[in-house]
Design a protein around this motif. Structure first.
Motif, PDB file in Angstrom:
ATOM      1  N   LYS A 111       0.826  -1.210   0.000  1.00  0.00           N
ATOM      2  CA  LYS A 111       0.000   0.000   0.000  1.00  0.00           C
ATOM      3  C   LYS A 111       0.858   1.257   0.000  1.00  0.00           C
ATOM      4  CE  LYS A 111      -3.936  -2.132   2.395  1.00  0.00           C
ATOM      5  NZ  LYS A 111      -4.762  -2.146   3.633  1.00  0.00           N
ATOM      6  N   LEU A 112       1.905   1.264   0.802  1.00  0.00           N
ATOM      7  CA  LEU A 112       2.744   2.451   0.902  1.00  0.00           C
ATOM      8  C   LEU A 112       3.538   2.696  -0.375  1.00  0.00           C
ATOM      9  CD1 LEU A 112       4.020   2.102   4.563  1.00  0.00           C
ATOM     10  CD2 LEU A 112       2.613   3.948   3.652  1.00  0.00           C
ATOM     11  N   GLU A 113       4.030   1.620  -0.988  1.00  0.00           N
ATOM     12  CA  GLU A 113       4.802   1.791  -2.219  1.00  0.00           C
ATOM     13  C   GLU A 113       3.923   2.371  -3.322  1.00  0.00           C
ATOM     14  OE1 GLU A 113       7.202  -1.004  -5.388  1.00  0.00           O
ATOM     15  OE2 GLU A 113       7.543  -1.322  -3.239  1.00  0.00           O
ATOM     16  N   HIS A 114       2.695   1.886  -3.412  1.00  0.00           N
ATOM     17  CA  HIS A 114       1.778   2.430  -4.427  1.00  0.00           C
ATOM     18  C   HIS A 114       1.427   3.884  -4.128  1.00  0.00           C
ATOM     19  CE1 HIS A 114       0.290  -1.875  -5.575  1.00  0.00           C
ATOM     20  NE2 HIS A 114       1.463  -1.573  -6.097  1.00  0.00           N
ATOM     21  N   LYS A 115       1.312   4.217  -2.845  1.00  0.00           N
ATOM     22  CA  LYS A 115       0.948   5.574  -2.453  1.00  0.00           C
ATOM     23  C   LYS A 115       2.120   6.546  -2.602  1.00  0.00           C
ATOM     24  CE  LYS A 115      -0.601   8.237   1.582  1.00  0.00           C
ATOM     25  NZ  LYS A 115      -1.018   8.144   3.019  1.00  0.00           N
ATOM     26  N   LEU A 116       3.314   6.111  -2.187  1.00  0.00           N
ATOM     27  CA  LEU A 116       4.464   7.012  -2.149  1.00  0.00           C
ATOM     28  C   LEU A 116       5.298   6.969  -3.426  1.00  0.00           C
ATOM     29  CD1 LEU A 116       5.663   6.143   1.490  1.00  0.00           C
ATOM     30  CD2 LEU A 116       4.304   8.130   0.773  1.00  0.00           C
ATOM     31  N   GLY A 117       5.218   5.855  -4.152  1.00  0.00           N
ATOM     32  CA  GLY A 117       6.046   5.715  -5.347  1.00  0.00           C
ATOM     33  C   GLY A 117       7.502   5.454  -5.037  1.00  0.00           C
ATOM     34  N   ARG A 118       7.795   5.001  -3.837  1.00  0.00           N
ATOM     35  CA  ARG A 118       9.166   4.702  -3.414  1.00  0.00           C
ATOM     36  C   ARG A 118       9.106   3.712  -2.257  1.00  0.00           C
ATOM     37  NH1 ARG A 118       9.443   6.984   1.451  1.00  0.00           N
ATOM     38  NH2 ARG A 118       8.320   8.952   1.868  1.00  0.00           N
ATOM     39  N   ALA A 119      10.279   3.253  -1.836  1.00  0.00           N
ATOM     40  CA  ALA A 119      10.333   2.342  -0.703  1.00  0.00           C
ATOM     41  C   ALA A 119      10.005   3.098   0.582  1.00  0.00           C
ATOM     42  CB  ALA A 119      11.721   1.712  -0.590  1.00  0.00           C
ATOM     43  N   ALA A 120       9.088   2.568   1.357  1.00  0.00           N
ATOM     44  CA  ALA A 120       8.705   3.210   2.619  1.00  0.00           C
ATOM     45  C   ALA A 120       9.757   2.942   3.683  1.00  0.00           C
ATOM     46  CB  ALA A 120       7.353   2.668   3.089  1.00  0.00           C
ATOM     47  N   ASN A 121       9.966   3.922   4.558  1.00  0.00           N
ATOM     48  CA  ASN A 121      10.893   3.694   5.654  1.00  0.00           C
ATOM     49  C   ASN A 121      10.153   3.051   6.830  1.00  0.00           C
ATOM     50  OD1 ASN A 121       9.661   5.760   7.288  1.00  0.00           O
ATOM     51  ND2 ASN A 121      10.849   7.305   6.157  1.00  0.00           N
ATOM     52  N   GLU A 122      10.893   2.696   7.855  1.00  0.00           N
ATOM     53  CA  GLU A 122      10.303   1.953   8.974  1.00  0.00           C
ATOM     54  C   GLU A 122       9.215   2.753   9.690  1.00  0.00           C
ATOM     55  OE1 GLU A 122      13.487  -0.899  11.009  1.00  0.00           O
ATOM     56  OE2 GLU A 122      14.309   1.079  10.541  1.00  0.00           O
ATOM     57  N   SER A 123       9.445   4.028   9.892  1.00  0.00           N
ATOM     58  CA  SER A 123       8.450   4.855  10.580  1.00  0.00           C
ATOM     59  C   SER A 123       7.133   4.887   9.812  1.00  0.00           C
ATOM     60  CB  SER A 123       8.976   6.277  10.767  1.00  0.00           C
ATOM     61  OG  SER A 123      10.099   6.296  11.615  1.00  0.00           O
TER      62      SER A 123
END
Length: 248
Positions: A111-123
């Motif tokens: 979900k985060l990768e699709h939303k951010l367009g990049r690798a999500a960090n731990e936080s």
């Protein structure tokens, strides 16, 4: 006629090939145990693996046939690892909760990768899972050892055995050795190349250089626990990439 004391002295100083093999290859047991435990949940104690491995080594030392054309180290490695895997089978080492937790992490990463367009960090992953960062990192540590390849993605009532059998089939327990398909391999290579830098380094040191988590921690100047977290997160990211590829 030699006295009993003389016989005892001779036996003490005589070379016992079984004892000599055990003494010479005891460090191999520890090396294999630390390399294997990194693929297992945090509940698995390395000392239990070492104890099982020593039994395997003693068995190998007693049964080794020097005329068989096989190096003792090769023969012993198989017997040591086999003894460790038998110990894990009896202990039911892969709880279902671990698999559910890892899949929750993977779902958040998707979900985060699709939303951010990049690798999500731990936080960001922790926030997406409604967890404090410390709790998320603890979850990563608990997920230590989750397999890169989809050993546990098959519907089976005995997932732990299927995973262990896959590990046993590969004498190095190295997921990279399981990959024969060139396209699959390329997806994995691309996935590793796109990992955050520190996770990429962990994967390289672990799978290419075959360092254990403690040794990697020394290289990166972080704790063994932190390396475990980075490894689990890297595996989760790669599993997402591989799953996307298999569903195309």
């Amino acid at each position: 006629m030699p006295t009993s004391r003389a016989i005892g002295a001779y036996q003490k100083h005589a070379t016992d090939p079984v004892e000599e093999r055990v003494n010479n290859f005891a460090p191999l047991v520890k090396k294999l145990a630390y390399h294997l435990v990194a693929r297992l949940p945090a509940s698995v104690e390395v000392d239990d693996l070492i104890q099982a491995g020593l039994i395997g080594l003693m068995d190998a030392a007693r049964n080794f046939d020097p005329t068989a054309g096989v190096l003792f180290e090769t023969y012993a490695t198989q017997r040591i690892r086999g003894a460790m895997l038998d110990e894990l089978r009896e202990a039911d080492w892969l709880p279902r909760q671990l698999r559910r937790s890892m899949r929750d992490i993977e779902a958040a990463l998707v979900k985060l990768e699709h939303k951010l367009g990049r690798a999500a960090n731990e936080s960001e992953v922790a926030d997406a899972m409604n967890l404090p960062l410390a709790d998320y990192q603890e979850l990563l540590a608990d997920c230590r050892g989750h397999q890169l390849i989809y050993y546990d993605d098959h519907d089976s009532e005995d997932d732990s055995r299927s995973a262990l059998d896959s590990m046993a089939a590969d004498h190095k327990s190295d997921p990279l050795n399981e990959i024969d398909d060139n396209a699959f391999r390329q997806v994995l290579i691309d996935g590793i190349a796109n990992l955050p830098e520190r996770e990429k380094m962990v994967m390289a040191l672990y799978y290419e250089q075959e360092l254990n988590l403690k040794e990697i921690g020394a290289v990166l100047n972080v704790s063994e626990s932190r390396v475990c977290q980075l490894h689990s997160q890297a595996v989760a990211r790669l599993r997402v990439k591989l799953r996307d590829w298999t569903q195309k």
